[in-house]
Design a protein around this motif. Structure first.
Motif, mmCIF file in Angstrom:
data_model
loop_
_atom_site.group_PDB
_atom_site.id
_atom_site.type_symbol
_atom_site.label_atom_id
_atom_site.label_comp_id
_atom_site.label_asym_id
_atom_site.label_seq_id
_atom_site.Cartn_x
_atom_site.Cartn_y
_atom_site.Cartn_z
ATOM 1 N N ARG A 72 0.912 -1.045 -0.092
ATOM 2 C CA ARG A 72 0.023 0.112 0.041
ATOM 3 C C ARG A 72 0.862 1.235 0.125
ATOM 4 O O ARG A 72 0.727 1.965 -0.682
ATOM 5 N N THR A 73 1.938 1.195 0.994
ATOM 6 C CA THR A 73 2.974 2.131 0.952
ATOM 7 C C THR A 73 3.621 2.670 -0.525
ATOM 8 O O THR A 73 3.632 3.687 -0.974
ATOM 9 N N LYS A 74 3.911 1.333 -1.064
ATOM 10 C CA LYS A 74 4.598 1.347 -2.459
ATOM 11 C C LYS A 74 3.746 2.247 -3.436
ATOM 12 O O LYS A 74 4.307 3.083 -4.123
ATOM 13 N N HIS A 75 2.478 1.713 -3.339
ATOM 14 C CA HIS A 75 1.702 2.355 -4.614
ATOM 15 C C HIS A 75 1.252 3.948 -4.293
ATOM 16 O O HIS A 75 1.293 4.514 -5.175
ATOM 17 N N ILE A 76 1.190 4.054 -3.056
ATOM 18 C CA ILE A 76 1.113 5.431 -2.892
ATOM 19 C C ILE A 76 2.134 6.346 -3.253
ATOM 20 O O ILE A 76 2.156 7.450 -3.852
ATOM 21 N N LEU A 77 3.417 6.051 -2.942
ATOM 22 C CA LEU A 77 4.618 6.685 -3.306
ATOM 23 C C LEU A 77 4.677 6.620 -5.087
ATOM 24 O O LEU A 77 5.005 7.530 -5.655
ATOM 25 N N ILE A 78 4.228 5.625 -5.661
ATOM 26 C CA ILE A 78 4.337 5.475 -7.028
ATOM 27 C C ILE A 78 3.406 6.520 -7.639
ATOM 28 O O ILE A 78 3.679 7.169 -8.640
ATOM 29 N N GLN A 79 2.302 6.511 -7.017
ATOM 30 C CA GLN A 79 0.970 7.228 -7.655
ATOM 31 C C GLN A 79 1.585 8.996 -7.266
ATOM 32 O O GLN A 79 1.411 9.558 -8.253
ATOM 33 N N GLN A 80 2.395 9.182 -6.203
ATOM 34 C CA GLN A 80 2.633 10.707 -5.864
ATOM 35 C C GLN A 80 3.874 10.898 -6.930
ATOM 36 O O GLN A 80 3.923 12.053 -7.502
ATOM 37 N N GLN A 81 4.744 9.950 -7.241
ATOM 38 C CA GLN A 81 6.125 10.361 -7.974
ATOM 39 C C GLN A 81 5.728 9.947 -9.601
ATOM 40 O O GLN A 81 6.455 10.701 -10.230
ATOM 41 N N HIS A 82 4.789 9.347 -9.912
ATOM 42 C CA HIS A 82 4.693 8.949 -11.308
ATOM 43 C C HIS A 82 3.080 9.010 -11.740
ATOM 44 O O HIS A 82 2.580 7.985 -12.178
ATOM 45 N N PRO A 83 2.314 10.220 -11.694
ATOM 46 C CA PRO A 83 0.990 10.039 -12.006
ATOM 47 C C PRO A 83 0.661 9.668 -13.298
ATOM 48 O O PRO A 83 -0.539 9.427 -13.486
ATOM 49 N N GLU A 84 1.614 9.614 -14.248
ATOM 50 C CA GLU A 84 1.432 9.295 -15.481
ATOM 51 C C GLU A 84 0.927 7.753 -15.869
ATOM 52 O O GLU A 84 0.589 7.457 -16.820
ATOM 53 N N TYR A 85 1.079 7.026 -14.732
ATOM 54 C CA TYR A 85 0.923 5.692 -14.890
ATOM 55 C C TYR A 85 -0.558 5.170 -14.430
ATOM 56 O O TYR A 85 -0.910 6.020 -13.414
ATOM 57 N N ASP A 86 -1.389 4.514 -15.340
ATOM 58 C CA ASP A 86 -2.627 4.345 -14.782
ATOM 59 C C ASP A 86 -2.498 2.872 -14.307
ATOM 60 O O ASP A 86 -2.762 1.827 -14.715
ATOM 61 N N ILE A 87 -2.454 2.862 -12.847
ATOM 62 C CA ILE A 87 -2.295 1.449 -12.129
ATOM 63 C C ILE A 87 -3.463 1.159 -11.523
ATOM 64 O O ILE A 87 -4.158 1.997 -10.648
ATOM 65 N N ARG A 88 -4.240 -0.155 -11.639
ATOM 66 C CA ARG A 88 -5.344 -0.611 -11.275
ATOM 67 C C ARG A 88 -5.226 -1.957 -10.597
ATOM 68 O O ARG A 88 -4.462 -2.581 -10.505
ATOM 69 N N PHE A 89 -5.977 -2.134 -9.576
ATOM 70 C CA PHE A 89 -5.967 -3.456 -8.759
ATOM 71 C C PHE A 89 -7.051 -4.437 -9.027
ATOM 72 O O PHE A 89 -8.239 -3.962 -9.174
ATOM 73 N N LEU A 90 -6.636 -5.465 -9.228
ATOM 74 C CA LEU A 90 -7.563 -6.599 -9.556
ATOM 75 C C LEU A 90 -7.404 -7.554 -8.045
ATOM 76 O O LEU A 90 -6.091 -8.103 -7.871
ATOM 77 N N PHE A 91 -8.369 -7.598 -7.176
ATOM 78 C CA PHE A 91 -8.280 -8.249 -5.914
ATOM 79 C C PHE A 91 -8.766 -9.584 -6.052
ATOM 80 O O PHE A 91 -9.912 -9.834 -6.761
ATOM 81 N N GLN A 92 -8.483 -10.553 -5.269
ATOM 82 C CA GLN A 92 -9.080 -11.904 -5.241
ATOM 83 C C GLN A 92 -10.392 -11.735 -4.568
ATOM 84 O O GLN A 92 -11.047 -12.540 -4.743
ATOM 85 N N ASN A 93 -10.210 -10.801 -3.347
ATOM 86 C CA ASN A 93 -11.199 -10.668 -2.723
ATOM 87 C C ASN A 93 -11.038 -8.943 -1.936
ATOM 88 O O ASN A 93 -10.875 -8.726 -1.288
ATOM 89 N N ALA A 94 -11.997 -8.090 -2.915
ATOM 90 C CA ALA A 94 -11.942 -6.712 -2.679
ATOM 91 C C ALA A 94 -12.565 -6.373 -1.378
ATOM 92 O O ALA A 94 -12.452 -5.268 -0.741
ATOM 93 N N ASN A 95 -13.466 -7.286 -0.833
ATOM 94 C CA ASN A 95 -13.906 -7.131 0.636
ATOM 95 C C ASN A 95 -12.967 -7.494 1.931
ATOM 96 O O ASN A 95 -13.576 -7.190 2.904
ATOM 97 N N ASN A 96 -12.001 -7.929 1.574
ATOM 98 C CA ASN A 96 -11.130 -8.261 2.616
ATOM 99 C C ASN A 96 -10.442 -6.910 3.444
ATOM 100 O O ASN A 96 -10.618 -5.805 2.776
ATOM 101 N N ARG A 97 -10.778 -7.084 4.794
ATOM 102 C CA ARG A 97 -10.158 -5.839 5.323
ATOM 103 C C ARG A 97 -8.861 -5.842 5.383
ATOM 104 O O ARG A 97 -7.932 -6.483 5.284
ATOM 105 N N LEU A 98 -8.021 -4.464 5.599
ATOM 106 C CA LEU A 98 -6.513 -4.096 5.477
ATOM 107 C C LEU A 98 -5.988 -5.041 6.691
ATOM 108 O O LEU A 98 -4.860 -5.670 6.472
#
Length: 130
Positions: A72-98
């Motif tokens: 999660r930390t890694k993807h926030i940093l990537i999003q902040q430093q490289h907003p040009e990339y369209d990163i999306r998530f495919l979850f095995q179970n999107a309803n899992n809690r953190l």
């Protein structure tokens, strides 16, 4: 399993090591004013991210079963430093809690941080115009 951090106490102050405690005592004896661990400095670590799936339309899919805090930390940093990339998530179970104690789900975390996400299957709209 993580080892518990050892805390060295002296009067009302707590130190991470005997060495730091000895330095603080020496500074006090010499009458030197100081603060101990009162400043927090954020930094980004130099690392490399390798996406799971990349579509010709530029969409990057990161497939996640378990969504670790470090990811999660890694993807926030990537999003902040490289907003040009369209990163999306495919979850095995999107309803899992953190975490067991958290009420925040993987999908809610994505919504909060502006990431698109899907549950179990990639929507066809993500793969159109390929």
């Amino acid at each position: 399993m993580k080892k518990a951090k050892k805390v060295i106490k002296h009067q009302r102050m707590r130190f991470r090591s005997k060495f730091e405690k000895d330095i603080a005592l020496s500074l006090k004896r010499e009458g030197v004013d100081f603060e101990y661990e009162t400043l927090k400095i954020k930094f980004t670590k130099l690392a490399v991210y390798t996406p799971d799936f990349i579509f010709p339309n530029g969409v990057i899919i990161e497939a996640k079963g378990f969504f670790k805090p470090s990811d999660r930390t890694k993807h926030i940093l990537i999003q902040q430093q490289h907003p040009e990339y369209d990163i999306r998530f495919l979850f095995q179970n999107a309803n899992n809690r953190l975490t067991k104690k958290s009420n925040t789900t993987y999908s809610a975390w994505c919504d909060r941080h502006g990431f698109k996400w899907c549950h179990k299957k990639i929507p066809s709209s993500w793969t159109q115009n390929l």
